[in-house]
Enzyme design. Structure first.
Site, PDB file in Angstrom:
ATOM      1  N   LYS A 298       1.037  -1.027  -0.124  1.00 42.72           N
ATOM      2  CA  LYS A 298      -0.302   0.643   0.017  1.00 42.72           C
ATOM      3  C   LYS A 298       0.676   0.977   0.225  1.00 42.72           C
ATOM      4  CE  LYS A 298      -3.621   1.809   2.689  1.00 42.72           C
ATOM      5  NZ  LYS A 298      -4.677   1.719   3.634  1.00 42.72           N
TER       6      LYS A 298
ATOM      7  N   SER B  35      -9.354   2.357   3.024  1.00 44.90           N
ATOM      8  CA  SER B  35      -8.593   3.260   2.375  1.00 44.90           C
ATOM      9  C   SER B  35      -7.665   2.151   1.610  1.00 44.90           C
ATOM     10  CB  SER B  35      -7.407   4.471   3.317  1.00 44.90           C
ATOM     11  OG  SER B  35      -6.823   3.433   3.810  1.00 44.90           O
TER      12      SER B  35
ATOM     13  N   SER C  42      -9.286   0.126   7.729  1.00 41.70           N
ATOM     14  CA  SER C  42      -9.359   0.329   5.887  1.00 41.70           C
ATOM     15  C   SER C  42      -8.652  -0.694   5.700  1.00 41.70           C
ATOM     16  CB  SER C  42      -8.008   1.242   6.000  1.00 41.70           C
ATOM     17  OG  SER C  42      -8.855   2.526   6.303  1.00 41.70           O
TER      18      SER C  42
END
Length: 470
Positions: free
Chosen positions: A81, A156, A180
């Site tokens: 990520k 996210s 997330s």
């Protein structure tokens, strides 16, 4: 080994690599080809590491030929990520302010993955500063869900989730600061694991915006793969004192557990199809011999919302205060508004919030003295249009910016482990997931339960038509 090996999980791929049925460079090329063909539509990857990954794959091939793999991950492509630092790969955090930042070191969890022989294929998209529940930013644009490319995979860790769900990588490393990982896993039909605070040591990364609420986690196709990654990432480090102060892991037989099922959080709306699926799973757990008690939300949700507001907004204000005016000038409106709100929070407000966090953690410790697990939906809504930050309505009722996310943030505040598991599908073919939460330092319990849950249900893996090229 044919080109369909992209459908295998981490464990099966590791076995194929060790047996010689597949070589790391072949495997890398298969996933690179899929990224090149499918990702222009999905927009999951924001920085590729083609040459670095190829060198890692070649080194892995040499080790495997000698019979000296570093770990079961040796030669397995993994995505990271874009709020985590990887040496030599841009790290933008979804922000124009970091558009030209390329770190010269690995963040500690990435360092552990590299030492295990994982092949780091690239970085995945996030909302700006990884602060929202969908995945879009001014720098890279919007990420889409392979189950329906008109819709969001959530956030996210939306880029991470969409990439795994589409078969662009077999697993992804993300972060979970308020759900997330768990909500994107729910929206894309994956397993999403959030560990206890401190289980995965962290150091040498971006500034901490969500206190100790945000932890490293992973998105995979099955619990076995989650456990393989867990072995690599878990363990203390001198660089993170939180990782050195964990209590011993709590384990027990997972065949008969006392489970609190909370289908609704107060009067917050939940999609009826989601509630129907979780109701059926609660009944199935009862039929399997577990003691399942249906109950209300076991805390004051308004208190959790206030904790989030104070901690998150204060941290954004402090980050912008540390940077020069040119940084704030290129931030998006969501970040600017969070900073404005944070600047109005007083020191007294913040100290009071710290006391609320400590009190809430004690309250949750008492709750988990009575229950082994808490079971909830992972998200209150099905995926919504990709360009929108949140669904404006859920079950025909108005929903605010966090209405879809009510089930997950409390787990980050108390720091407990939680896992989102695929439970079924809506009538329109969208995945639905459920969340299981355990006591602090009961990561092995929740992983063991999840693995048994998965094995007993024995559901076939279903791929999005987009991933199959239909």
């Amino acid at each position: 080994m044919n080109l369909d090996c992209w459908q295998l999980g981490v464990g099966a791929l590791a076995q194929a690599l060790r047996s010689g049925a597949l070589e790391p460079t072949q495997l890398l090329d298969i996933f690179l080809d899929r990224i090149a063909r499918l990702d222009p539509t999905l927009n999951t990857m924001v920085a590729m590491n083609v040459e670095g990954a190829r060198a890692q794959a070649q080194a892995s091939a040499a080790r495997l030929q000698r019979g000296e793999p570093l770990s079961p991950l040796d030669g397995i492509p993994i995505s990271i990520k874009d709020n985590l630092l990887v040496r030599g790969i841009p790290a933008s955090w979804g922000s124009m302010g970091y558009a030209h930042y390329s770190p010269e070191h690995d963040e500690l969890p990435v360092e552990r993955l590299r030492a295990a022989g994982a092949v780091i294929i690239g970085k995945t998209n996030v909302p700006e500063l990884a602060l929202q529940g969908y995945t879009s930013n001014l720098l890279f644009g919007t990420t889409r869900n392979p189950w329906d490319t008109r819709l969001t995979p959530g956030g996210s860790s939306g880029g991470a989730a969409a990439g795994v769900a589409a078969g662009l990588v077999p697993a992804a490393i993300g972060t979970d600061g308020g759900g997330s990982i768990r909500r994107p896993a729910c929206h894309t039909g994956l397993v999403g694991f959030k560990p206890s605070i401190g289980r995965y040591a962290r150091a040498n990364g971006f500034p901490e915006l969500l206190s100790d609420f945000e932890v490293i986690g992973m998105l995979t196709h099955c619990v076995e793969d989650t456990k393989l990654l867990d072995v690599i990432l878990a363990g203390p480090s001198e660089l993170d004192r939180r990782s050195r102060s964990l209590a011993p892991q709590i384990t027990r037989d997972t065949t008969r557990l006392r489970i609190l099922y909370v289908p609704r959080f107060g009067d917050s709306p939940v999609d009826r199809e989601i509630e129907s699926v979780t109701d059926s799973i609660a009944q199935w757990l009862l039929d399997q011999g577990h003691e399942v008690e249906r109950g209300p939300i076991p805390f004051d949700r308004a208190e959790i919302d206030e904790i989030w507001r104070v901690v998150g907004c204060s941290a954004v204000a402090q980050l912008l205060q540390q940077r020069d005016a040119s940084f704030e000038a290129v931030c998006g409106p969501f970040v600017i508004e969070r900073a404005r709100e944070g600047r109005a929070i007083t020191a007294a407000n913040y100290v009071g919030t710290l006391a609320m966090i400590s009190s809430f953690r004690r309250q949750m410790d008492r709750l988990f003295e009575r229950y082994a697990l808490v079971f909830t939906p992972s998200a209150a809504a099905l995926p919504w249009p990709a360009e929108e930050s949140h669904p404006p309505e859920i079950d025909g009722r108005p929903a605010g910016p966090r209405g879809h996310a009510v089930y997950t943030g409390w787990v980050n505040v108390c720091g407990h482990p939680a896992i989102s598991l695929p439970l079924g599908f809506s009538r329109s073919g969208l995945p639905i997931g459920g969340q299981f939460v355990a006591a602090f330092c009961s990561d092995d319990l929740v992983l063991g339960f999840a693995q048994r849950f998965e094995a007993v249900r024995n559901q076939p893996r279903i791929w999005p038509r987009f991933a199959l090229g239909d």
